[in-house]
Enzyme design. Structure first.
Site, mmCIF file in Angstrom:
data_model
loop_
_atom_site.group_PDB
_atom_site.id
_atom_site.type_symbol
_atom_site.label_atom_id
_atom_site.label_comp_id
_atom_site.label_asym_id
_atom_site.label_seq_id
_atom_site.Cartn_x
_atom_site.Cartn_y
_atom_site.Cartn_z
ATOM 1 N N LYS A 1 0.123 8.520 -3.204
ATOM 2 C CA LYS A 1 0.780 9.938 -2.969
ATOM 3 C C LYS A 1 -0.192 10.826 -2.689
ATOM 4 C CE LYS A 1 4.693 7.470 -3.220
ATOM 5 N NZ LYS A 1 5.293 7.144 -1.854
ATOM 6 N N CYS B 1 14.490 2.969 -2.298
ATOM 7 C CA CYS B 1 15.738 3.102 -1.318
ATOM 8 C C CYS B 1 15.761 1.802 -0.404
ATOM 9 C CB CYS B 1 15.818 4.257 -0.563
ATOM 10 S SG CYS B 1 16.660 5.503 -1.276
ATOM 11 N N ASP C 1 4.764 1.412 2.611
ATOM 12 C CA ASP C 1 5.146 2.819 1.832
ATOM 13 C C ASP C 1 4.418 3.975 2.875
ATOM 14 O OD1 ASP C 1 6.245 4.266 -0.487
ATOM 15 O OD2 ASP C 1 4.024 4.468 -1.064
ATOM 16 N N TYR D 1 0.958 6.534 -14.607
ATOM 17 C CA TYR D 1 1.957 6.262 -13.745
ATOM 18 C C TYR D 1 1.378 6.114 -12.280
ATOM 19 C CZ TYR D 1 5.993 5.587 -10.856
ATOM 20 O OH TYR D 1 6.492 4.946 -9.866
ATOM 21 N N SER E 1 11.826 6.952 -2.028
ATOM 22 C CA SER E 1 11.579 6.322 -3.060
ATOM 23 C C SER E 1 12.764 5.436 -3.524
ATOM 24 C CB SER E 1 10.934 6.794 -4.261
ATOM 25 O OG SER E 1 9.976 7.902 -3.858
ATOM 26 N N ARG F 1 7.077 9.251 -11.259
ATOM 27 C CA ARG F 1 6.488 10.458 -10.805
ATOM 28 C C ARG F 1 7.086 11.747 -11.461
ATOM 29 N NH1 ARG F 1 7.762 11.408 -6.282
ATOM 30 N NH2 ARG F 1 8.971 9.827 -5.829
ATOM 31 N N HIS G 1 5.744 8.681 4.958
ATOM 32 C CA HIS G 1 6.049 7.926 3.968
ATOM 33 C C HIS G 1 7.094 6.831 4.625
ATOM 34 C CE1 HIS G 1 8.591 7.847 -0.090
ATOM 35 N NE2 HIS G 1 7.474 7.048 -0.075
#
Ligand code: OXD
Ligand code: MN
Length: 588
Positions: free
Chosen positions: A210, A254, A277, A201, A252, A73, A230
């Site tokens: 997103k 993790c 997510d 992407y 993100s 991103r 999120h």
């Protein structure tokens, strides 16, 4: 007479000038056709879009290599466009909507010349959910069309909903010429519209993810009284068979996907996956918070995924499901034609092509798979899929977890004292950055609720929204913070993580049910060691204590850093956050 949707598609086609327009129907035959087009016709950077992998071991799976500059991103090129900058807040890049559109129109003008425009009518949420939204994305790449078909629900039902509602969320995407300086992801929340150009992407190009389900949906949530977050959604089944539903927010890369489908290391416990997510959460008629996952697939980080860290994901990836499975920017074992990444089981194969397709030589010290290489796979392939995954009402949430990557300071787990205190704990969350976005990796940044890159409006207003919703709930979820990443004096992770995280989840659900007490500290309640099932773990006493340590001196700098973060939001920061801040500060 042309419908509202047809008119909109025609207008976009007049601007982008594709050679042909293809309306996707979501069928299996169509998946094969798009894959074929990606193998035989379309090219990115002169390369085919898809490479067919070993179908015996990885059925229905394909490898995609992106342009080398298009691997994550691009937060610095992502904007939200409201008439006033204040609404976007210091957490977003802002541009005036008319100025943004004028700039984007130039980039979109004729950008699909000679190409096919794919029209994807899709739902975020299962079609019969009152919380689901109908959307349409236009794109000029088969990779994006196939990915959207995995990640969302594409089909005629979306067109039916659009004609019933007279409204839909609009997304226009073109890969453009992949020039990193002409790569923009523009959100127009007031018009439920996203324009994205110059990147293929996932987080930049799959506009249901997103862009809509977080940035625009968070704005809709503010206006309509709900939350777009999120977060993982999962059910934890205890040995008595009772399932408790929780959510977990983490930045993100993790470990959200590993958590969402974990194989429990404690006998008798089982995890059921609803999402890895994004969670949309509404207050139900019973005054509880109910969550649905708007997505239908996983777009997960490949490196580190193995039989040890996430056996259920390997099963998911190897299942011969209805939808194709995509690997993006992983390495390729050229002897067996299988995908490979660092952290997969076993030693690196002898003959590997790296993520750009070049022969890989380990001695160069470069990783073979890109650190943000990904898989895209249907959630319906998951052996852990919850039977409630398509329940139109969602599932009732008993606890919410917030976690970051902190090598020091933050204990393994603690519980906030109440909703307001929990909102503050989540708001001051920090995490060390990862490869999911283009920036320096490993730097601590504040990432409230793991939403810093995804909250589509001023985060001061966002915190107020959280506080307000808490007041409206009869039984708000309990709020917990976790940190799997604390290190010992030698720099090793103390906590084994992965399947062993069930021990922490067990304490969390025991607390949510009022079964165990804890130890109060200035940041919240940490477990008493005797209440944690630590049986069979090999952690020495000193390190165990360190895992739950809350040391006054260490927190001074953190509190100062939090103050600076909160101050950026000026008057928009609700007084309740400052009350909590002052209580914390005075406790030290
Ligand atoms: C994602 C991200 O891809 O958070 O989910 O970057
Ligand atoms: Mn994410």
């Amino acid at each position: 007479m042309a419908t509202l949707l047809e008119r909109w598609v025609d207008e976009q086609a007049a601007l982008t000038k594709p050679k042909s327009i293809y309306w996707c129907d979501g069928s299996e035959a169509e998946a094969h056709k798009l894959i074929e087009i990606g193998i035989r016709e379309e090219r990115i950077n002169g390369q085919p879009i898809f490479h067919e992998l070993n179908q015996k071991v990885w059925p229905n799976a394909y490898l995609h290599r992106s342009h080398p500059t298009d691997v994550a991103r691009t937060e610095h090129l992502t904007y939200v466009c409201y008439p006033d900058k204040e609404t976007a807040g210091p957490n977003n890049n802002w541009m005036d909507p008319e100025e943004a559109k004028a700039m984007m129109r130039k980039l979109f003008d004729g950008c699909m010349t000679g190409k096919t425009m794919y029209v994807l009518p899709y739902m975020m949420g299962s079609a019969d959910s009152p919380y689901a939204k109908a959307c349409v994305q236009l794109t000029d790449v088969s990779y994006v069309a196939i990915s959207m078909r995995i990640m969302t629900r594409v089909g005629k039902f979306a067109i039916e909903k659009i004609s019933k509602d007279g409204d839909f969320v609009k997304g226009l995407h073109s890969i453009g010429d992949l020039d990193p300086n002409k790569r923009f992801i523009m959100h127009f929340p007031l018009e439920h519209l996203v324009w994205s150009v110059g990147s293929g992407y996932g987080g930049n190009a799959l506009l249901g993810k997103k862009c809509f389900s977080l940035r625009i949906a968070s704005w809709l949530g503010l206006k309509e009284g709900w939350l777009a977050e999120h977060m993982v959604i999962m059910g934890i089944q205890d040995p008595e068979g009772e399932i408790t539903y929780i959510t977990a927010a983490m930045p993100s890369a993790c470990g959200k996907t590993n958590l969402a489908m974990m194989e429990s290391a404690l006998p008798g416990y089982k995890i059921w996956t609803l999402g890895d997510d994004i969670a949309w959460m509404n207050i139900g008629p019973d005054g509880r918070l109910w969550a649905i996952n708007p997505e239908a697939g996983f777009f997960g980080v490949a490196p580190g995924t193995s039989a040890k860290t996430n056996p259920n994901m390997l099963r998911t990836l190897k299942k011969n499901g209805f939808y194709p499975t995509l690997f993006t920017n992983t390495a390729l074992n050229t002897d067996t034609n299988e995908p490979w990444w660092e952290g997969m089981d076993g030693a690196a194969p002898k003959n590997l092509a790296d993520w750009q397709g070049n022969k890989w030589s380990g001695s160069l010290g470069r990783q073979a798979a890109h650190p943000n290489s990904r898989f895209t796979v249907s959630i319906y392939n998951a052996p852990t899929l919850s039977k409630e995954a398509d329940n139109p009402k969602g599932v009732p949430i008993s606890a919410m977890i917030f976690g970051g990557k902190r090598t020091a300071l933050i204990p393994l787990v603690y519980e906030s004292l109440n909703w307001q205190n929990g909102v503050f704990s989540a708001a001051r969350m920090g995490s060390e950055t990862t490869a999911a976005a283009v920036h320096q990796v490993g730097v601590l940044r504040r990432d409230p609720m793991a939403m810093l890159p995804f909250c589509g409006y001023n985060m001061g207003d966002y915190f107020k929204h959280w506080i307000n919703l808490g007041k409206k709930m009869l039984k708000p979820p309990k709020i917990f913070c976790v940190n799997w990443f604390r290190q010992d004096n030698l720099g090793n992770f103390i906590w084994p993580g992965f399947g062993e995280n069930i021990r922490v989840l067990k304490w969390i659900i025991d607390r949510a049910k009022g079964k165990v007490k804890g130890r109060e500290t200035p940041i919240g309640v940490v477990p008493k060691l005797e209440d944690m099932n630590l049986h069979g773990l090999n952690i020495d006493k000193q390190n165990l204590e360190k895992l739950f340590e809350v040391k006054l001196d260490d927190w001074k700098q953190e509190i100062e850093d939090v103050r600076k973060f909160l101050e950026q939001f000026g008057d928009r920061m609700p007084k309740e956050m400052w009350e909590e801040y002052n209580t914390l500060k005075n406790n030290y």
